[in-house]
Design a protein around this motif. Structure first.
Motif, short mmCIF file in Angstrom:
data_model
loop_
_atom_site.label_atom_id
_atom_site.label_comp_id
_atom_site.label_asym_id
_atom_site.label_seq_id
_atom_site.Cartn_x
_atom_site.Cartn_y
_atom_site.Cartn_z
N UNK A 12 65.44 26.13 82.31
CA UNK A 12 65.32 27.36 81.92
C UNK A 12 65.27 28.49 83.20
N UNK A 13 65.25 29.57 83.06
CA UNK A 13 65.22 30.56 84.03
C UNK A 13 63.87 30.48 84.94
N UNK A 14 62.96 30.34 83.92
CA UNK A 14 61.48 30.05 84.65
C UNK A 14 61.47 28.76 85.22
N UNK A 15 62.16 27.76 84.82
CA UNK A 15 61.93 26.40 85.17
C UNK A 15 62.83 26.59 86.52
N UNK A 16 63.88 27.17 86.80
CA UNK A 16 64.39 27.30 88.11
C UNK A 16 63.63 27.94 89.13
N UNK A 17 62.81 28.89 88.90
CA UNK A 17 62.00 29.52 89.83
C UNK A 17 60.88 28.41 90.30
N UNK A 18 60.35 27.65 89.40
CA UNK A 18 59.50 26.60 89.57
C UNK A 18 60.15 25.56 90.55
N UNK A 19 61.27 25.19 90.40
CA UNK A 19 62.07 24.37 91.21
C UNK A 19 62.23 24.92 92.73
N UNK A 36 68.55 17.44 101.41
CA UNK A 36 67.29 16.52 101.69
C UNK A 36 66.81 16.27 100.21
N UNK A 37 66.90 17.38 99.26
CA UNK A 37 66.35 16.99 98.01
C UNK A 37 67.45 15.82 97.17
N UNK A 38 68.59 16.04 97.62
CA UNK A 38 69.72 15.08 97.09
C UNK A 38 69.32 13.74 97.53
N UNK A 58 73.29 15.48 83.49
CA UNK A 58 72.74 14.39 82.86
C UNK A 58 71.18 14.36 82.99
N UNK A 59 70.71 13.89 81.63
CA UNK A 59 69.00 14.23 81.59
C UNK A 59 68.58 12.96 82.37
N UNK A 60 69.07 11.93 82.85
CA UNK A 60 68.54 10.96 83.76
C UNK A 60 68.42 11.70 85.07
N UNK A 61 69.59 12.38 85.63
CA UNK A 61 69.53 13.13 86.99
C UNK A 61 68.29 13.96 86.90
N UNK A 62 68.32 14.93 85.74
CA UNK A 62 67.44 16.03 85.80
C UNK A 62 66.08 15.50 85.97
N UNK A 63 65.55 14.07 85.20
CA UNK A 63 64.40 13.54 85.43
C UNK A 63 64.08 13.28 86.81
N UNK A 68 61.34 13.81 91.76
CA UNK A 68 61.21 14.07 93.38
C UNK A 68 60.39 15.20 93.84
N UNK A 69 60.43 16.31 92.99
CA UNK A 69 59.77 17.34 93.34
C UNK A 69 58.25 17.63 92.75
N UNK A 70 57.75 16.47 92.18
CA UNK A 70 56.65 16.52 91.32
C UNK A 70 56.32 17.55 90.35
#
Length: 87
Positions: A12-19, A36-38, A58-63, A68-70
């Motif tokens: 989501x847009x809010x989710x991206x801000x959290x990331x 570094x995140x990759x 892919x859902x697995x990649x998102x998870x 990795x970002x807690x």
């Protein structure tokens, strides 16, 4: 006529801000670059870039990226039912 199913999930847009906020400071207080995140998530840099542009990945990649970002999956990813509707 059959409906096309979008593959994967997106933030989501809010989710991206959290990331982005989570990338600003990791556990050691350093900024995480895309590279570094990759490396930390064991995904390709292009996957990180697609995710941050709110493209479906892919859902697995998102998870893996969110782990990795807690961050919690349900706090970042939009409702999967919305993702699976025709464009």
């Amino acid at each position: 006529m059959s409906q096309k199913r979008k593959r994967g999930v997106r933030a989501t847009e809010k989710g991206i801000l959290k990331v982005i906020a989570a990338m600003a400071k990791d556990n050691e207080g350093n900024r995480l670059t895309y590279e570094k995140l990759a490396e930390k998530a064991w995904v390709h840099v292009s996957t990180i870039k697609r995710f941050l542009k709110r493209n479906c990945i892919d859902k697995t990649c998102a998870v893996i990226i969110l782990n990795a970002l807690n961050l919690k999956y349900q706090d970042i990813i939009e409702n999967e039912e919305d993702n699976n509707t025709a464009a």
